[in-house]
Design a protein around this motif. Structure first.
Motif, PDB file in Angstrom:
ATOM      1  N   UNK A  60      -7.761  28.811 -23.614  1.00 17.88           N
ATOM      2  CA  UNK A  60      -7.859  29.559 -24.873  1.00 17.88           C
ATOM      3  C   UNK A  60      -8.077  31.035 -24.640  1.00 17.88           C
ATOM      4  N   UNK A  61      -8.927  31.366 -23.680  1.00 18.67           N
ATOM      5  CA  UNK A  61      -9.153  32.770 -23.342  1.00 18.67           C
ATOM      6  C   UNK A  61      -7.839  33.430 -22.941  1.00 18.67           C
ATOM      7  N   UNK A  62      -7.107  32.782 -22.044  1.00 23.11           N
ATOM      8  CA  UNK A  62      -5.835  33.330 -21.560  1.00 23.11           C
ATOM      9  C   UNK A  62      -4.790  33.397 -22.679  1.00 23.11           C
ATOM     10  N   UNK A  63      -4.726  32.349 -23.508  1.00 27.80           N
ATOM     11  CA  UNK A  63      -3.780  32.310 -24.626  1.00 27.80           C
ATOM     12  C   UNK A  63      -4.052  33.446 -25.609  1.00 27.80           C
TER      13      UNK A  63
ATOM     14  N   UNK B  93     -16.927  36.227 -26.190  1.00 33.86           N
ATOM     15  CA  UNK B  93     -17.967  35.945 -27.189  1.00 33.86           C
ATOM     16  C   UNK B  93     -17.584  34.717 -28.005  1.00 33.86           C
ATOM     17  N   UNK B  94     -16.321  34.605 -28.367  1.00 32.96           N
ATOM     18  CA  UNK B  94     -15.849  33.439 -29.123  1.00 32.96           C
ATOM     19  C   UNK B  94     -16.215  32.152 -28.381  1.00 32.96           C
ATOM     20  N   UNK B  95     -15.789  32.045 -27.129  1.00 38.70           N
ATOM     21  CA  UNK B  95     -15.986  30.797 -26.392  1.00 38.70           C
ATOM     22  C   UNK B  95     -17.435  30.597 -25.938  1.00 38.70           C
ATOM     23  N   UNK B  96     -18.137  31.672 -25.632  1.00 37.92           N
ATOM     24  CA  UNK B  96     -19.549  31.559 -25.267  1.00 37.92           C
ATOM     25  C   UNK B  96     -20.365  31.053 -26.463  1.00 37.92           C
ATOM     26  N   UNK B  97     -20.126  31.641 -27.629  1.00 36.56           N
ATOM     27  CA  UNK B  97     -20.834  31.214 -28.844  1.00 36.56           C
ATOM     28  C   UNK B  97     -20.538  29.751 -29.156  1.00 36.56           C
TER      29      UNK B  97
END
Length: 175
Positions: A11-14, A118-122
């Motif tokens: 998701x981060x890469x996308x 921040x999106x994925x960490x949260x």
């Protein structure tokens, strides 16, 4: 690597790749009005939040549908992460550019990448919370409200700094 980490890294890469392409899509389509609803129409901070929001929303729907059985709170956690990531863009941009007195291209890219993080960490931090299921109405409302705000303010921006292009405003220091 566990499933959640794999999907988060993908998701981060996308989002990083699609958000980068998203930055240029409005110009590439000869300023298509419909494209401008979803892609930045100018260099304002508000418009740059779209780089995370729309690619992130696409990926959240995908990831949420794939991992819902394994992680019942995944959609709420990801929506909360998306909202936190979107909020981090103006916070980080105005913080660093206020400190430096100007904005720098490399820092703008870092703001975007950190905001994806921040999106994925949260989402990861909120995922185990049982009470997160109580927030689905609020999270869906806030996500939908932000979606509607992008549609409205793309072509009818408010006359405040968030909607101005960097460098187009010099504050007056008159007392």
């Amino acid at each position: 690597m566990d499933t959640l980490k794999k999907y988060s890294l993908a998701g981060f890469l996308f989002i990083a790749a699609l958000g980068t392409l998203w930055h240029f899509l409005y110009e590439w389509t000869n300023r298509n009005i419909l494209v401008g609803l979803f892609c930045p129409v100018n260099e304002s901070t508000w418009e740059h939040i779209k780089l995370l929001y729309f690619p992130g929303l696409f990926y959240i729907v995908f990831m949420g549908s794939r991992l819902k059985a394994m992680y019942p709170n995944i959609l709420n956690a990801l929506l909360a992460g998306l909202l936190a990531g979107c909020l981090s863009i103006p916070v980080l941009f105005y913080t660093y550019s206020g400190i430096l007195g100007k904005n720098l291209f490399v820092c703008d890219i870092l703001v975007f990448l950190v905001s994806i993080g921040v999106l994925f960490f949260t989402a990861k931090r909120l995922l185990p919370r049982e009470d997160l299921k109580n927030w689905d109405g609020i999270l869906f409302f806030l996500t939908a409200a932000l979606f509607a705000a992008f549609l409205v303010f793309s072509y009818l921006p408010l006359d405040i700094g968030l909607f101005w292009e960097p460098g187009s405003f010099v504050p007056s220091l008159s007392l």
